[in-house]
Structures are given as structure tokens and as C-alpha cells.
Design an enzyme around this catalytic site. Structure first.
Site, PDB file in Angstrom:
ATOM      1  N   CYS A   1       6.792   2.866  -5.511  1.00  0.00           N
ATOM      2  CA  CYS A   1       5.881   4.022  -5.193  1.00  0.00           C
ATOM      3  C   CYS A   1       5.814   4.778  -3.807  1.00  0.00           C
ATOM      4  CB  CYS A   1       4.178   3.504  -5.061  1.00  0.00           C
ATOM      5  SG  CYS A   1       3.862   1.974  -6.072  1.00  0.00           S
ATOM      6  N   ASP A   2       6.380   4.062  -2.962  1.00  0.00           N
ATOM      7  CA  ASP A   2       6.292   4.857  -1.527  1.00  0.00           C
ATOM      8  C   ASP A   2       7.654   4.833  -1.022  1.00  0.00           C
ATOM      9  OD1 ASP A   2       3.746   4.628  -1.786  1.00  0.00           O
ATOM     10  OD2 ASP A   2       3.430   2.721  -0.840  1.00  0.00           O
TER      11      ASP A   2
ATOM     12  N   CYS B   1       4.780  -1.557  -2.161  1.00  0.00           N
ATOM     13  CA  CYS B   1       5.344  -1.111  -3.436  1.00  0.00           C
ATOM     14  C   CYS B   1       6.352   0.186  -2.903  1.00  0.00           C
ATOM     15  CB  CYS B   1       4.333  -0.101  -4.233  1.00  0.00           C
ATOM     16  SG  CYS B   1       4.838   0.390  -5.574  1.00  0.00           S
TER      17      CYS B   1
END
Ligand code: NAP
Length: 308
Positions: free
Chosen positions: A137-138, A134
Site C-alpha cells: 500500500c505505502d 503494508c
């Protein structure tokens, strides 16, 4: 035991769209959305192809709007993760991970899909230490560092574009020369100077002891191996349906795990319907999921009206 007319499993576009139709038909509807209700859209940056939005809309905003719309119509969204579905005819019993049980006249399975992994050496060990599925997200953790993205679909190309804004160098690795990604997105990547493509290549090993330091690629045509130093590797090689929990329930699945449905979203069990990415192998788009969810909501409402 919590009783409801309709229990929907999954709070992504399919589940929410189904709930909107059911609630507006006067059907008591609960969505069990798990700990992070919203599905894959929560991991998508900007969505440009969901009809009705003039400008790109962030995935989390689109999902948040859908959840608010459901709640306004009286739908209850709970964070239970359903792990068991029992019953060969209505009413059905569903059990959540924490033990909560539901009895529902009808059920819609809209459980979506989750990231597919590569299965290469080092990947599992370094998940959360440089290996991620992701970028949204990261990606932030890799600001200023070199990264690799694997895949040839829209997710990989959009991840590469996103990462190119915060990373000095992005290497996009794909196993062939043709892409599944939309032409317009491919063009954007080609025009981004800090994205390099390594085509006809597959990762063979993720390197690093406690954190990712690089990846070894194998050229599938020449068998030549090359090492790309990087701090992060983003795997974007498609998705697998989240239907493991249905094994043993009697709901028929395809070999690849998709729930078998007919054109009206019926499964093989009368009163159990399915929609969205857990039923779809080809058109895994938010708008398609919402469309099949709407169909499921309509037919499930008719079923409830006949059986309650
Ligand atoms: P996808 O379209 O299924 O693409 C997966 C890619 O990973 C393919 O290029 C595939 O290669 C490659 N791949 C699969 N297994 C691999 C392996 N073991 N090793 C190396 N490469 C592998 O998946 P996606 O990009 O996640 O997209 C899923 C769906 O969501 C698609 O329908 C996509 O259009 C949609 N989506 C849409 C948007 C948008 O419209 N904004 C954004 C994201 C996703 P091959 O091509 O050789 O099979």
C-alpha cells in the site's frame, strides 16, 4: 432487521470460499466484509503458491475474482462491519457498526487477522509518517528513499523484495538468524544486492519528529545499539486475529485470541462456525483459509437445512 440463512463475517479467502459452497447449496448467504472487503490478500503483491495459477497472481486480482465468483452465485457482499454477535442458539442476531441488524440461522466467523505492531517508542506516533505495516500500500511513497523492514517471515521477505525495486537501500531486520520465510524467497533476498540484513537485532526506537528519520536497533546478543537512517520502517512481524469484538459473545477464544474450532469448523456454539486466519496459528496461507472456509460452508449449509 435483515434476515438471512447464513451470515459470513469476512470477505477474504475463507469467507468467500464458504459462501461459494453455501450459495451452491441453495442457502441465502450474505457476506459482511467491512469497509475494505478482502482481507490481507489485498496487501499482498504476487501470490505464487495458490494452486491453479500458472503465473504469480496479484493479491487484489485473486480477491476480486473471488468476490465476482460469489456475486455470480447470488451471494450479497455488504460493507458492514459486524461488531456484535448475540444468541446462544439459532437464530443469531448480529449488529453492524452503523446499527444495521441481521438475523441469521447460521454464522461463519471468517474475520481474519491484522498486523501486529512492535510496541516500541516512536512507532505509534509516526504511523502514517513513515511507519507502515503494508509495503504494497505505502511503498510507493518511499520511492528513491532508504527503508527498513522488520521481520523474518514471508511477509517481511516479500516486502523487502518489493521495496528493493523502488528504494536504493533496504535493510531487513530480524531478531535471530533463522527465518520463517520460504527458502526460495530467502534466496531471492540474499541475491538482491541492495538488501542488507541486520540479524539478531530488534528495533528499540523509531526516530523522527514529524516523519521517520531512522531507527535504533539493539543487537540481542551483544546489546550493542546502532542507528540506521531511513525514511520508512515497514513492520512485518506477524498478525493478530480480529476477534476482539467477539469478547462477551459466548464464542470461546484461545488465550491468543484465535476462535476455538473443532476439525469440522464448529465453535462452542451450535450454528456458529469459524474458518481462516482467525482460527489458524500455524498455516496462515490463503489456500488453507479457502480450504477451511469450504468446510465451514458445507457444515453451515447442512445446519441451515436442518433448522430453517
Ligand atoms: P510470521 O510468519 O508469523 O513471521 C513473523 C516474523 O516476525 C517472525 O520471523 C518473528 O520472529 C518476527 N517477530 C514476531 N514478533 C516480533 C517482535 N515483537 N519483534 C521482532 N520480530 C518479531 O508472519 P508473516 O510473515 O506475516 O506471515 C504470516 C503467515 O502468512 C505465514 O504463515 C506466512 O507463511 C504467510 N504468508 C505467505 C506468503 C506467501 O506464501 N506468498 C506471503 C506472506 C505471508 P521469529 O521467527 O523469531 O518468531
Amino acid at each position: 432487521m435483515i434476515k438471512t440463512d447464513l451470515l459470513i463475517i469476512g470477505a477474504g479467502p475463507a469467507g468467500c470460499s464458504a459462501a461459494v459452497y453455501a450459495a451452491r447449496s441453495g442457502i441465502k448467504t450474505i457476506i459482511a466484509g467491512g469497509a475494505m472487503p478482502g482481507g490481507q490478500l489485498l496487501q499482498t503483491n504476487d501470490i505464487e503458491n495458490y494452486a491453479g495459477f500458472i503465473n504469480p497472481v496479484p493479491g487484489f486480482e485473486l480477491m476480486d475474482n473471488m468476490h465476482k465468483q460469489c456475486k455470480r452465485l447470488g451471494v450479497e457482499i455488504v460493507s458492514d462491519e459486524i461488531v456484535k454477535l448475540e444468541g446462544s442458539q439459532t437464530p443469531f442476531t448480529l449488529t453492524a457498526a452503523g446499527g444495521t441488524q441481521y438475523q441469521a440461522t447460521a454464522v461463519i466467523i471468517a474475520a481474519g487477522a491484522s498486523a501486529r505492531w512492535l510496541g516500541v517508542e516512536g512507532e505509534e506516533r509516526l504511523k502514517g509518517h513513515g511507519v507502515s505495516a503494508c509495503a504494497t500500500c505505502d511503498g510507493f511513497f518511499f520511492k528513491g528513499k532508504e527503508v527498513v523492514v522488520v521481520g523474518g517471515g514471508n511477509t517481511a521477505f516479500e516486502d523487502a523484495l518489493f521495496l528493493s525495486q523502488i528504494c536504493p537501500k533496504v535493510t531487513l531486520v530480524h531478531r535471530r538468524e533463522g527465518f520463517r520465510a520460504d527458502a526460495v524467497t530467502v534466496e531471492k533476498v540474499r541475491n538482491t544486492p541492495n538488501i542488507t540484513m541486520q540479524l539478531n537485532c530488534v528495533p528499540e526506537q523509531v526516530l523522527g519528529d514529524t516523519a521517520v528519520t531512522g531507527v535504533i536497533l539493539r543487537n540481542v546478543k551483544t546489546q550493542e545499539k546502532i542507528e540506521i537512517p531511513c525514511a520508512g520502517i515497514f513492520v512485518a512481524v506477524g498478525a493478530v486475529p480480529q476477534t476482539e469484538w467477539l469478547k462477551g459473545s459466548g464464542v470461546a477464544l484461545e488465550d491468543n485470541g484465535l476462535v476455538k474450532v473443532d476439525a469440522r469448523q464448529h465453535t462452542n456454539i451450535d450454528g456458529v462456525f469459524a474458518a481462516g486466519d482467525c482460527t489458524e496459528s500455524e498455516f496462515r496461507q490463503a489456500v488453507v483459509a479457502a480450504g477451511s472456509g469450504a468446510k465451514a460452508g458445507i457444515v453451515a449449509s447442512a445446519f441451515v437445512n436442518l433448522h430453517r
